[in-house]
Design a protein around this motif. Structure first.
Motif, PDB file in Angstrom:
ATOM      1  N   HIS A  95      17.973  18.531  45.932  1.00 51.60           N
ATOM      2  CA  HIS A  95      18.926  19.722  45.713  1.00 51.60           C
ATOM      3  C   HIS A  95      19.907  19.778  46.530  1.00 51.60           C
ATOM      4  O   HIS A  95      19.926  19.393  47.569  1.00 51.60           O
ATOM      5  N   ASN A  96      20.660  20.454  46.109  1.00 46.66           N
ATOM      6  CA  ASN A  96      22.172  20.438  46.902  1.00 46.66           C
ATOM      7  C   ASN A  96      22.071  21.647  47.752  1.00 46.66           C
ATOM      8  O   ASN A  96      22.635  21.824  48.896  1.00 46.66           O
ATOM      9  N   TYR A 155      25.171  24.521  51.137  1.00 42.49           N
ATOM     10  CA  TYR A 155      25.280  23.813  49.959  1.00 42.49           C
ATOM     11  C   TYR A 155      26.029  22.655  50.227  1.00 42.49           C
ATOM     12  O   TYR A 155      27.202  22.449  50.822  1.00 42.49           O
ATOM     13  N   ASP A 156      25.247  21.415  50.042  1.00 43.38           N
ATOM     14  CA  ASP A 156      25.544  20.112  50.788  1.00 43.38           C
ATOM     15  C   ASP A 156      25.459  20.319  52.290  1.00 43.38           C
ATOM     16  O   ASP A 156      24.681  20.762  52.883  1.00 43.38           O
ATOM     17  N   THR A 207      20.476  15.408  53.341  1.00 45.73           N
ATOM     18  CA  THR A 207      20.032  16.260  52.138  1.00 45.73           C
ATOM     19  C   THR A 207      18.538  16.691  52.141  1.00 45.73           C
ATOM     20  O   THR A 207      18.288  17.734  51.617  1.00 45.73           O
ATOM     21  N   THR A 266      21.673  24.143  42.350  1.00 48.72           N
ATOM     22  CA  THR A 266      23.172  24.691  42.664  1.00 48.72           C
ATOM     23  C   THR A 266      22.762  26.103  42.908  1.00 48.72           C
ATOM     24  O   THR A 266      22.083  26.533  42.573  1.00 48.72           O
TER      25      THR A 266
END
Lengths: 113, 112
Positions: free
Chosen positions: B29-30, B50-51, B71, B96
């Motif tokens: 997942h981001n 987020y990233d 990640t 996201t």
């Protein structure tokens, strides 16, 4: 040590009864809602979600109802079982689209055999 | 089969002694989140990635920091734990923002 927490609203039901847990949200722009179940000492677990373009969604033994007019969300659990005993949180996506979830205060469900 | 794994499940640390909590995910997942949850309260978001982009909540104390080297992994560093930092710390991931978050089992932190 840890500060004394707030007293959680509690719903006590008998096994086999239907349970209804309610949640009021404040942001009319919220477009996505989730119900989580949290058992003691564990992380929250996804139960069911609903988007704001719907007013009802059903899962296995659970139904979520969304009333956008009064900003109210409810979780109905059919034929409640002792294993359903937990704290239930509603969560909303308040920003619409891409934002982080905000959790409601939580309700403790106690199911007696 | 655990998808979001937190280590350790229980952590005892001394007042003022730096401590690091770990989280890993197999979902690719981001987004990765850290929440603090005190007794009988809702999870409170501390920050999220987020990233590689770090996003701090406005009311998160400077005492709390986070790292996401790749990640799969994310760490919560508490630089000088106080007694008020004793809580359950929950890591979560989502594909996201604005989508379902998957939670780990949490790390219960005790400060002595």
């Amino acid at each position: 040590g840890e500060s004394v927490g707030l007293h959680l609203p509690t719903l006590s039901v008998q096994e086999g009864d239907n349970s209804i847990i309610n949640c009021a949200y404040s942001n009319s722009a919220s477009d996505y809602f989730i119900w989580y179940k949290q058992e003691s000492g564990k992380g929250p677990q996804f139960i069911i979600d609903i988007r704001s373009n719907m007013d009802k969604r059903q899962g296995q033994r659970v139904t979520v109802l969304l009333n956008k007019t009064v900003k109210h969300l409810s979780l109905q659990i059919a034929a409640t079982q002792p294993g359903d005993s937990a704290v239930y949180f509603c969560a909303e996506n308040p920003g619409g689209g891409y934002s982080t979830l905000t959790f409601g205060k939580g309700t403790m469900l106690l199911v007696s055999p | 089969d655990a998808m979001v794994i937190q280590n350790p499940r229980y952590q005892v640390t001394q007042f003022g002694k730096p401590v690091t909590l770990s989280c890993s995910q197999t979902l690719n997942h981001n987004v990765m989140y850290w929440y603090q949850q005190k007794s009988s309260q809702a999870p409170k978001l501390l920050f999220h990635y987020y990233d590689k982009d770090f996003n701090n909540e406005a009311d998160t104390p400077d005492n709390f920091q986070s790292r996401r080297p790749n990640t799969s992994f994310c760490f919560l560093d508490i630089r000088s734990p106080g007694l008020g930092d004793a809580a359950m710390y929950l890591c979560a991931t989502s594909r996201t923002l604005g989508t379902e978050a998957f939670f780990g089992q949490g790390t219960r932190l005790t400060v002595v």
